[in-house]
Design an enzyme around this catalytic site. Structure first.
Site: not given
Lengths: 564, 157
Positions: A473, A113, A162
């Site tokens: 649209m 991560q 962290k």
């Protein structure tokens, strides 16, 4: 006091007066979430997707005028949030977005991560930080809130590894900020303002061009005063809706690609554009060389880079629009309202020639009727969000906005999926108002998981789906410019929106008639839980008038006239 | 299209992580050109000075300076009009070339031979960027093996 980085984040949020944080936890931000668990000074709203957390923070900020706060983890948590950052950057919304990062020792190792978050957010934030030592955190947090909310507002991203959230250091939030290189210019040059007022007094057909900066600067009531005292007609950009009340005699309408005929013609005929907190966006100007061709331009903006970026300003004024308008109010004796009487007549004539309207000529409900009807029934009692597409333009055209911060929509980035989470943030910021989200059958599916958040946190957003079974649209452009080749825009296959809402614990209605719609809206307001009202509307309705991309404002495609 | 012209811009920035990326991202993100870029700390201060050679129309150059100003760590932006500009180049020649000729040429361009090895010599010139360019054109006949240019640095007069 000596505390760890995670506690510093909490302390700073409390010191900044934050009462609501939107977010989603994960590995790298766990230390901060542990501290959130231990406190009860602010509420945390768990969205079901990080993108929604940032949009909710945007909605919260736009409705309240305060800095919105979102919190996310590293890697995918952060990348999911990027659309929200970009959206806030384009629309100048003050946010502080805090992300976790892998520990310092793992940065650069392709850790689990891990992503270069500040590398990604650099181009879609006003500023960003990677905090490498907890001793920097108090300053960084304080700077972030200051930078986000001052000058031209915008999102600030703070990435915290962290181990830094676990590191203990001295926390003192009373420190003075020393931002030698960042000093926003808020007071307009008095000589320039004086010259601009003289130009206004001399002009024959001046026109106020009101932009979203007025809303950001909380200057709408000062602007109303200036418009009324000078008697000069005004057009609003999409972002400025609600600056003047819909029933204001001097408000022409919205201008631009889907602006009214009168607004676009007034802009084409004016001899002096008085731009306040607007940035001459391409959706406003159309073909730039033909825009307000015979006019001089006064441009008031907090951002010097917005001035003379696209349209040369004859009277550039860098400053906070509230300060500048207050200065202008002191000098508006010389401006004589009577002088513009015939100009006001001309504008009125434009509006009579091609008013902003629609025809109720099909069996199915017209989407514009639904919007007007909500306006009649709820008016000022509702805050209005939208997603992106046809429904968004119709809302801007037909809802009777009466106050600033009533209309919350994604203007610059045009983010489908913005409306629902933003409306939750709006509801969190102003619970006394009904929170309506006008959406389409395309847009709503882009963040429909937020039904869960809305149910859990009791954020009773009423989502009105103007359902034409099309990506409307894009379908409109395909009809008009691609010889009706409706490539991948037919959304005939779609979920049962009633059941979808019910599956999460919300309420759902499917309506096909006016009576059913009135009943559904009434019931949804009374039940006070999150709702989907699936309105079956005319499939092939187009947003009109329209300035084709790159065309001139005075060359509009108009609604066909019908015999009465 | 408006005429594009060469411009030298100096930027004073706070010495901090990723400040250079902020500058270069701004150029690439907004489609501006960088012809050359040099950067070094300003002695006894917390700032660095960048010299950027760029090109664009008057409107683009104005946007570049305004957008640079908007970056939080940017202290000052100078768009130079009247300036002294210098650039350095190092050139590697085979030792078999006519060293005397090369040396004479170098001297004409504020340079000299700075290193002599077994197989190659290294020459240095420091002059206005246009003159450096000219020099590099002339010395092609001496078969340069490698050329490195520093990019321009500039000071307002």
């Amino acid at each position: 006091m000596q505390i760890n980085g995670a506690q510093m984040v909490i302390e700073a949020l409390i010191a900044e007066g934050v009462d609501t944080v939107f977010g989603y936890p994960g590995g790298a931000i766990m230390n901060v979430y542990d501290e959130i668990y231990k406190q009860d000074d602010f509420q945390h709203i768990l969205t079901r997707h990080e993108q929604a957390a940032v949009h909710a923070a945007e909605g919260y900020s736009k409705a309240s005028g305060k800095v919105g706060v979102a919190m996310i983890t590293s890697g995918p948590g952060f990348t999911n949030a990027v659309t929200g950052l970009a959206d806030a950057y384009m629309d100048s919304i003050p946010l502080v977005v805090i992300s976790g990062q892998v520990p310092m020792s793992l940065i650069g190792t392709d850790a689990f991560q891990e992503i270069d978050a500040v590398g990604i957010s650099r181009s879609c934030t006003k500023h960003n930080y990677l905090v490498t030592d907890a001793k920097d955190l108090p300053r960084v947090l304080k700077e972030a809130f200051y930078i986000a909310s001052s000058g031209r507002p915008g999102p600030v991203h703070i990435d915290i590894p962290k181990d830094v959230t676990a590191q203990i250091a001295e926390f003192d939030y009373s420190i003075e900020l020393e931002l030698e290189t960042y000093k926003p210019h808020t007071k307009g040059n008095p000589r320039q303002i004086k010259k601009a007022m003289e130009a206004i007094a001399k002009a024959k057909r001046p026109l106020f061009y009101l932009g979203g900066g007025i809303i950001n600067a909380n200057a709408a009531y000062e602007v109303r005063d200036l418009v009324h005292r000078t008697g000069i007609p005004a057009v609003e950009t999409f972002m400025a809706r609600g600056t003047l009340s819909h029933d204001d005699e001097l408000l022409i309408s919205m201008l631009g690609m889907h602006g009214s005929y009168a607004a676009n013609m007034a802009m084409s005929e004016t001899d002096l554009v008085i731009g306040l907190g607007a940035r001459f966006d391409d959706r406003v100007t159309g073909k730039i060389s033909e825009f307000a061709k015979n006019a001089a331009v006064i441009h008031v903006d907090i951002d010097p880079a917005s001035i003379s970026k696209l349209i040369n300003a004859d009277y550039p004024i860098v400053g906070d629009v509230k300060n500048v308008v207050n200065e202008m109010l002191g000098l508006c004796e010389q401006v004589k309202s009577e002088k513009y009487a015939s100009w006001r007549e001309t504008v009125k004539h434009f509006d009579e020639l091609h008013p902003l309207t629609y025809h109720e000529d099909t069996d199915r409900l017209k989407p514009q009727w639904v919007i007007e009807r909500v306006g009649e029934l709820l008016g000022d009692d509702a805050n209005i969000s939208t997603d992106v597409g046809q429904h968004q333009m119709w809302t801007a055209q037909f809802y009777p906005f009466s106050r600033p911060r009533q209309f919350i929509s994604s203007g610059g980035l045009g983010t489908m999926g913005f409306g629902f989470p933003a409306a939750m943030g709006v509801k969190a910021a102003s619970p006394e108002k009904i929170s309506i989200n006008f959406t389409g059958d395309g847009s709503i599916l882009m963040n429909c998981q937020e039904l869960m958040t809305a149910v859990e946190k009791k954020l009773p957003v009423i989502n009105i789906i103007l359902n034409n079974n099309y990506l409307g649209m894009v379908r409109q452009w395909q009809t008009l410019f691609y010889d009706k080749r409706h490539s991948e825009t037919d959304l005939s296959v779609q979920p049962d929106f009633v059941k979808l809402s019910e599956a999460f614990g919300g309420i759902g209605y499917r309506v096909t008639t006016k009576e059913e719609f009135d009943a559904a809206l009434k019931d949804a307001v009374e039940k006070n839980i999150v709702a989907f009202i699936d309105v079956v509307v005319e499939r092939l309705e187009n947003v009109m008038p329209m300035v084709p991309s790159g065309g001139s404002l005075f060359n509009m495609m108009l609604l066909e006239k019908k015999e009465k | 299209m408006e005429a594009s012209e060469r411009r030298v811009i100096s930027v004073i920035v706070v010495n901090e992580a990723s400040v250079l990326s902020r500058i270069t991202d701004l150029f690439s993100g907004r489609g501006y050109n960088i012809t050359s870029l040099t950067v070094a700390p300003i002695p006894e201060s917390k700032y660095s000075r960048l010299t950027i050679v760029t090109s664009g129309s008057v409107r683009i150059i104005e946007q570049i300076t305004k957008q640079l100003h908007k970056l939080i760590p940017v202290l000052k932006v100078y768009e130079h009009a009247d300036l002294v500009e210098k650039e350095m180049a190092l050139i590697k020649f085979p030792v078999s070339e006519n060293i005397a000729d090369i040396n004479t040429l170098c001297e004409a361009y504020n340079g000299k031979i700075v290193n002599v090895g077994d197989n190659v010599i290294i020459a240095m010139v420091a002059d206005e960027p246009k003159r450096v360019e000219n020099f590099l054109k002339i010395i092609t006949r001496y078969n340069p093996k490698e050329i490195v240019r520093s990019g321009a640095v500039a000071l307002e007069r």
